[in-house]
Enzyme design. Structure first.
Site, PDB file in Angstrom:
ATOM      1  N   ARG A  85      25.467  60.518  73.215  1.00 18.50           N
ATOM      2  CA  ARG A  85      25.907  59.143  73.425  1.00 18.50           C
ATOM      3  C   ARG A  85      26.532  58.934  74.810  1.00 18.50           C
ATOM      4  NH1 ARG A  85      26.976  54.947  69.827  1.00 18.50           N
ATOM      5  NH2 ARG A  85      28.630  53.507  70.445  1.00 18.50           N
ATOM      6  N   MET A 119      27.780  48.412  75.071  1.00 25.98           N
ATOM      7  CA  MET A 119      27.292  49.412  74.137  1.00 25.98           C
ATOM      8  C   MET A 119      28.094  49.217  72.863  1.00 25.98           C
ATOM      9  SD  MET A 119      26.757  53.524  74.592  1.00 25.98           S
ATOM     10  CE  MET A 119      28.421  54.115  74.345  1.00 25.98           C
ATOM     11  N   SER A 120      27.414  48.818  71.808  1.00 26.53           N
ATOM     12  CA  SER A 120      28.104  48.452  70.567  1.00 26.53           C
ATOM     13  C   SER A 120      28.849  49.635  69.979  1.00 26.53           C
ATOM     14  CB  SER A 120      27.098  47.919  69.544  1.00 26.53           C
ATOM     15  OG  SER A 120      26.466  46.759  70.022  1.00 26.53           O
ATOM     16  N   ALA A 121      29.844  49.338  69.163  1.00 30.44           N
ATOM     17  CA  ALA A 121      30.610  50.377  68.489  1.00 30.44           C
ATOM     18  C   ALA A 121      29.687  51.206  67.592  1.00 30.44           C
ATOM     19  CB  ALA A 121      31.727  49.757  67.659  1.00 30.44           C
ATOM     20  N   PHE A 131      28.831  40.691  68.084  1.00 28.05           N
ATOM     21  CA  PHE A 131      27.962  40.996  69.209  1.00 28.05           C
ATOM     22  C   PHE A 131      28.149  39.949  70.300  1.00 28.05           C
ATOM     23  CE2 PHE A 131      25.703  43.458  66.020  1.00 28.05           C
ATOM     24  CZ  PHE A 131      25.190  44.529  66.738  1.00 28.05           C
TER      25      PHE A 131
END
Length: 405
Positions: free
Chosen positions: A43, A76-78, A224
């Site tokens: 990641r 970058m989403s959780a 989002f």
């Protein structure tokens, strides 16, 4: 121990293992394939500028691009949200997948899930974002993922039909291209926004509408950045006074800033429901779809501290708005209702009528629907019926209905 950005330098493999364990414990990850994908993808290679502790925090986003005012255009989403959506998607080896909204790392997870026999295409409207995703995917070892600069509103006919379309930006509606681009047994996972309330909804084709419409299989809380381009939200926002705003995407809701500000300056009416207050995200969803004239009230912290608006509005609260009045939800401690009791604050000449409608809904939800997962959503494409059904909201290309059971 040296440090970067005040965060201790740690082994990313250890951090990734800790993240996967936390996601399992918190029910973000529920299946072995998703666990394996999160364990495999490096990641941190998709956010090389960010501290490792931030990248591998299950619940924090990593900024990717901001506008000149500091508003986040891409993140970058959780990891927790990504895991939940991938579990909703039910990805299987060999699938053909379209991702709309690209950060890179989620496409890598998808590629791990579809395997060598599957195909992943990720599109984004922003050249900076898609070029960055391409570089990160190559660096992390995922050159097979196809990256395309395009407006996701138009889908990606080149490569359709897709077994899965997964959207990673808050969408105001569902364009025809997403439905036509789905295989007959395909699934659409989309963060759908209604009056500022967003849920990640997993849709399958609805047999009750001859496969033209969609029906939900699951939904989950989501947040989002909004869609850009043709799919951007049709939303109105008014400032009542400094620190207090009302917004809505429902064309039926009257929004007159001066009139509503006069109502706010006037007396406040409090009405208490006698109903338990808990599961606020489920209650919020129910209110958004069932209030006759829904909006969302936001208040800044200093406004709340002065007592002008209740704390429920700090992060936005469903509001009921008329020509000259508005009402919104609050709570108070009450041992008889299990800890807290839900209530309503209303302002303006029509305060009592709005409060009565709101309280009725609070009581109905607490009596009949006070649990998670009680809603079913349907999307019906085509002309919007007139009058609009009470349990429906208008979208650009059709309507969304929500029923509670």
């Amino acid at each position: 121990m040296t440090s970067i950005d005040d965060s201790p330098v740690r082994d990313p493999d250890v951090l990734r293992s800790d993240m996967v364990r936390a996601l399992r414990e918190q029910d973000g990850i529920r299946s072995e394939p998703v666990a394996a994908a999160f364990a495999a993808v490096p990641r941190h290679r998709f956010a090389p500028e960010a501290p490792l502790d931030l990248v591998y925090d299950p619940h924090r986003t990593v900024p990717v691009k901001k506008d000149e005012n500091g508003l986040e255009l891409s993140v970058m989403s959780a990891a927790h949200l990504q895991a939940v959506m991938l579990e909703q998607a039910g990805v299987e080896p060999g699938m053909k997948v379209l991702e709309i909204g690209s950060g890179g790392v989620n496409a890598a997870y998808l590629q791990e899930l579809v395997g060598k026999a599957g195909e992943v295409t990720t599109v984004d409207i922003d050249r900076d974002v898609i070029d960055r995703a391409r570089r990160c995917l190559d660096d992390a070892g995922y050159p097979q993922v196809r990256t395309v600069l395009a407006d996701g509103e138009s889908g990606m006919p080149d490569g359709s039909p897709y077994d899965l379309i997964i959207v990673t930006a808050a969408a105001w509606g569902i364009p025809p291209s997403w439905i036509s681009g789905l295989a007959p047994s395909g699934r659409l996972v989309v963060p759908l926004t209604v009056c500022g309330t967003t849920r990640s909804i997993a849709f399958d084709r609805d047999p009750e509408s001859d496969g033209e419409g969609l029906v939900s299989r699951s939904y989950s809380l989501a947040r989002f950045v909004p869609m850009q381009g043709e799919g951007a939200a049709e939303e109105r926002r008014v400032l009542l006074c400094e620190g207090v705003t009302v917004q809505t995407d429902d064309v039926r809701v009257p929004l007159d800033a001066q009139v509503l500000n006069r109502a706010l300056d006037g007396p406040r009416l409090e009405c208490w429901s006698g109903a338990a207050y808990d599961l606020p995200d489920e209650l919020e969803l129910y209110l958004t779809f069932n209030l006759s004239s829904p909006a969302r009230l936001h208040a800044a912290n200093d406004v709340v501290e002065r007592g002008l608006v209740e704390a429920s509005a700090l992060f936005g609260v469903p509001a009921l708005v008329s020509e000259d009045s508005f009402a919104y939800r609050t709570r108070r401690e009450n041992a008889d209702t299990g800890g807290f009791e839900s209530g309503v604050v209303a302002h303006g000449p029509g305060a009592q009528a709005l409060a009565d409608e709101y309280v009725m809904l609070l009581r109905r939800w607490a009596r009949d629907h006070r649990r998670r997962g009680a809603a079913t959503f349907r999307y019906l494409p085509g002309p919007v019926p007139v009058p609009l059904p009470r349990d429906a909201v208008r979208r650009r290309h059709g309507i969304v209905t929500a029923t509670w059971h």
